[in-house]
Write a protein that holds these residues in place. Sequence first.
Motif, short mmCIF file in Angstrom:
data_model
loop_
_atom_site.label_atom_id
_atom_site.label_comp_id
_atom_site.label_asym_id
_atom_site.label_seq_id
_atom_site.Cartn_x
_atom_site.Cartn_y
_atom_site.Cartn_z
N CYS B 13 -0.45 -7.07 -1.67
CA CYS B 13 -1.54 -6.16 -1.98
C CYS B 13 -1.89 -6.37 -3.44
O CYS B 13 -1.01 -6.31 -4.32
CB CYS B 13 -1.13 -4.71 -1.78
N VAL B 16 -5.53 -2.94 -4.90
CA VAL B 16 -6.18 -2.26 -3.78
C VAL B 16 -6.72 -0.90 -4.25
O VAL B 16 -6.00 -0.12 -4.87
CB VAL B 16 -5.19 -2.06 -2.62
N LYS B 18 -9.19 2.59 -3.06
CA LYS B 18 -9.73 3.32 -1.91
C LYS B 18 -10.29 4.64 -2.39
O LYS B 18 -9.64 5.36 -3.16
CB LYS B 18 -8.60 3.53 -0.90
N THR B 51 -1.83 6.87 2.53
CA THR B 51 -3.08 6.10 2.52
C THR B 51 -2.78 4.62 2.28
O THR B 51 -3.36 3.75 2.92
CB THR B 51 -4.01 6.63 1.42
N PHE B 52 -1.85 4.36 1.37
CA PHE B 52 -1.53 2.99 1.02
C PHE B 52 -1.02 2.22 2.24
O PHE B 52 -1.54 1.15 2.58
CB PHE B 52 -0.49 2.99 -0.11
N ARG B 54 -1.32 3.01 5.32
CA ARG B 54 -2.31 3.00 6.41
C ARG B 54 -3.39 1.96 6.15
O ARG B 54 -4.07 1.53 7.09
CB ARG B 54 -2.93 4.39 6.57
N CYS B 55 -3.58 1.57 4.89
CA CYS B 55 -4.54 0.51 4.61
C CYS B 55 -4.01 -0.83 5.12
O CYS B 55 -4.78 -1.72 5.46
CB CYS B 55 -4.78 0.41 3.10
N ARG B 58 -5.01 -1.28 8.49
CA ARG B 58 -6.43 -0.98 8.67
C ARG B 58 -6.70 0.32 9.42
O ARG B 58 -7.74 0.47 10.06
CB ARG B 58 -7.11 -2.13 9.41
N GLU B 60 -6.94 2.83 7.62
CA GLU B 60 -7.94 3.16 6.61
C GLU B 60 -8.50 1.85 6.08
O GLU B 60 -7.78 0.85 6.01
CB GLU B 60 -7.33 3.94 5.44
N GLU B 61 -9.77 1.87 5.70
CA GLU B 61 -10.38 0.66 5.16
C GLU B 61 -10.33 0.73 3.64
O GLU B 61 -10.79 1.71 3.05
CB GLU B 61 -11.83 0.57 5.64
N HIS B 62 -9.74 -0.31 2.98
CA HIS B 62 -9.73 -0.31 1.52
C HIS B 62 -11.07 -0.87 1.05
O HIS B 62 -11.68 -1.69 1.73
CB HIS B 62 -8.57 -1.13 0.96
N GLN B 63 -11.50 -0.40 -0.12
CA GLN B 63 -12.85 -0.79 -0.53
C GLN B 63 -12.86 -1.86 -1.60
O GLN B 63 -13.87 -2.50 -1.82
CB GLN B 63 -13.63 0.45 -0.99
#
Lengths: 406, 249, 394
Positions: B13, B16, B18, B51-52, B54-55, B58, B60-63
Amino acid sequence: MTTAAGTPTDRSVLPVTERYTLLGWLRRNLFSDLFNSLLTIVAVASIFIVARLILRWAFNTAEWGVIPANFNLIMRGQYPAIEAWRLWLVIYLLGTTVGLVWRLIVGQFNTTARILVAIPLVLMLIPFFSMGTRLYLMITAVASFAGYFIAGYLPIQHRGRAASYFVMAYLVVMLILLRGAGADDGPMPPVQPILWGGLLLSLLLAFFGITLSFPLGVLLALGRQSKLPAIRVMSVIYIEFIRGVPLISLLFMGQIMLQLFLPDGFPLVDRVLRALVAITLFSAAYTAENVRGGLQSIPRGQYEAAQAVGLSTYQSTIHIILPQALRAVIPVLVGQFISLFKDTTLVALVGIFDLLGIARTIIANPDWLGTQQEVFAVIAVLFWIFSYTMSFASRRLERRLGVGQR
Amino acid sequence: MSENASADEIIICQDVCKWFGDFQALKNCTLRVQAQEVVVIIGPSGSGKSTFIRCINRLEEHQAGDIIVDGIPLTRDVRNIEQIRSETGMVFQQFNLFPHLTVLENITLAPIQVRKMKKDEAMDTAMGLLNRVGIPEQADKYPGQLSGGQQQRVAIARSLAMSPKIMLFDEPTSALDPEMIKEVLDVMQELAETGMTMLVVTHEMGFAREVADRIVFMDGGEIMEVGTPEHFFTNAQHERTKLFLSQIL
Amino acid sequence: MQNIHASQVRPPFYRDERVLGVFSQILVVVIVLGLGLFFFNNMITGLREKHSVAITFSFLTQTAGFDIGESLIEYSRERTYLRAFVVGLLNTFQVAVLGIIFATALGILIGVMRLSTNFLVSKIAAVYIDIFRNIPLLVLLIFWAQGVFLKLPRVADAIVLADAFYLSNRGVAIPWGLPTDSWGTYLIVLAAGFIAGAVLAYFLREHGKRTGRMPLVTLWFIVTVAAVGLIGWIVLPQPMTLDVPTLEGFNTQGGKILSQQFMALLSGLIIYTAAFIAEVVRAGIQSVSKGQREAATALGLTAAQTLRLIIFPQALRVIIPPLTSQYLNLTKNSSLAIAIGYPDLFAVAGNTILNQTGREIEMFTMIMGTYLSLSLLTSFLMNIYNRRIRLVER
């Protein structure tokens, strides 16, 4: 509905002497104080007045002769008498199918099963039935027993799947029997749907209305929950449009305008089919809203877990989301079926002879002038029996499924 | 090609980020996990730990930033997402078992549907996994009939059925009654001993001390400190790490 | 060896999550629009064969040429189709508004009866609910119109109640107020009463907010308006006289005559909808948990205070949404008027006008547009209301 322990109605907290005596019960439930006693007196008086009114009318005023004379019309409308054996066959097969499916799914011959078998036997007691009709009812009861016993000897592994195959097979056979096939002078001449009528048609319209609307409704519900805005918006527009207008306007539109929408020569000429299209489109919007309720009851974790184990959106919808959502809304869908069954009466206003339409033709018959009260009372009672039975059954089902308790 | 990574790094990573609306949940998080490593992520609630991870599969979608799992870059490419999801298993705080399926069906569903495995084969694997997590006798029950600890062990077996290379644990013991925590942690420890790569968000400091190869401390969406357990519990560098440890120990 | 910036490489478009999302939406939109266009085209072609202009609303200004049984506004056969449409719309409103008021009253009564501790009272309510929820409304309406109202005696032998109400097969004649010269003044007095009540209510509410003890604002408002109204009635010389119908020969004279169709439709709708409202009310009151009652009692609130401050606000939250949908159902159900000959919106527009002009598209657009905007307006207001009363929850 919760009756927790410790409420005044709970017998265990009452003094021993008052527990099971009639007097104790009366005092608690009818004469607990002055106001309550007054209420009881008023209630008894009104029950007496209403009951006297109804009984007097039923036994003195009413001319019941109109019912037996038009009984076949009420049951099956203009369906040719010479083809009535096909309807009886449909009923026997229904009995057999119910017996089969009962053995496969419920597995035991419990109270509800006894009640179901008792129905045709009780109907035999109706005074004006001919011996023939009674015999046919007897055969129906025997046929359902037969179905139950045959199912016990079938070497079947997947009981649920087998049951659904039996039901589907029954539906196909039923439609073929009703509609007929082959030449007009053949053994089973075609009978156009416009001739189907009475109770037969009311039940068929409600059943096929809900069945055909189901897939469309599920798709719309999924569309409304979709992440994709265009699909969501279109589903919302359809659902809200249909729910915002009265069914009668859709039925009229179906009769008058459906033909306009379709290219020339499209074979949707039968009034009954046109009404069925309108009913299906109507019902789909309500199915969609009910299914959406089920979809919303599913926690987000279920979607996430399905994604995390690698299921695609389609796979998780089919295997995870829909089974749970639909199970949660079975009672609501039964409720919707009941109200659709009641709503099918509206087809009487577009020239179709369902139960209500037939009733209107009977009272318009010069032989039976002035029999509105009798005819409509019987129609109302018929509808009431069906829809009350269904809602009663649905409430029991709800308790058995334990909806709302995981 | 200056920032090449060694082939042993199974999760990479890099920076990253989000956002949830205006709120930045992850701020330039960088972490590299070796194959067979057990990394425990700790930190106060709301620090972005869940959140980390779960990214990483996917949910959650990281931006912004890059995530590469087992050499597959996590992008909008649906094929890559599918591949990464089938290589990572995830265990949730609330178990998220499928309540309408039996324990066995819960475990065999994904192998049959996604891996197109034969049903018998999938059942055999599932029974093996149930043996491994210690509850083979519960195979035909429904999740609702099991205790919390048993459910979480089924959830672990369900993830393992897809033979993942990486297991993500999102607070797996937080929803459990105290007496059931140990049975789940034992299964996780055994799993770690078999050489599974694991990323674990937890508040169980005992587990972190004993099993973790490295501990990551997150706060306010940032990775504040990374180190071995000894380093952490004896010699934490960052003030906030010390504060957090003093509060929970 | 791997490049960690690989994740910034754009995937091929046929595997791109976003492209796929957009593409599937476009696909669905194209299919739906295509189908719609296909139907629309068929329709236009069909209409061209029938009319010179496919779609036009200009016929609305033409003379209607038919009579309407009853109307709230002035109407004759010389008026336009548009006027006839409005007459139907107002008739629908009339039935809907009256129906909603009476069905709510009856529904609350039966819902509360259902919860009574008196066994008989509760059972009577249960039987009422079970009967009317399971009979089709249309059967009830037709039975009511043809089996009851039509079977009433002729006007000459009308059933007379309290010397003022005449029930006959032509309808019901009821006493009705006749405004006199001072009626206009009286209306101004009433308006003043309303303003005074509103001002009082505002100050009472402010006072309540300051002290934390909210007085019975609505009650005070009603009392004020009623007091002003009563004083005005006494002071002014007879703002309105009561016109009681009398029987003269074969007809009733005076009062107001409610037609047989109107009465049948209204009472049928009320009886039917009340059964549903009763269930809504019962469920709403039962939804407030016993714990809430116990907590209120434990705090020392009286039974009345518990009801007003604890039970009622919470029950209302549950009751209002389904109650609104019952109101909408009643309004839509009033379109069954066509079965018993009451000239509501659908009977006038969907039947008479449509049959005379053959303008299907136009009439259905107008009818459905009307019902639809009614529904959408209601749900819009509902959403605002719901947002206001929503419980703050995590």
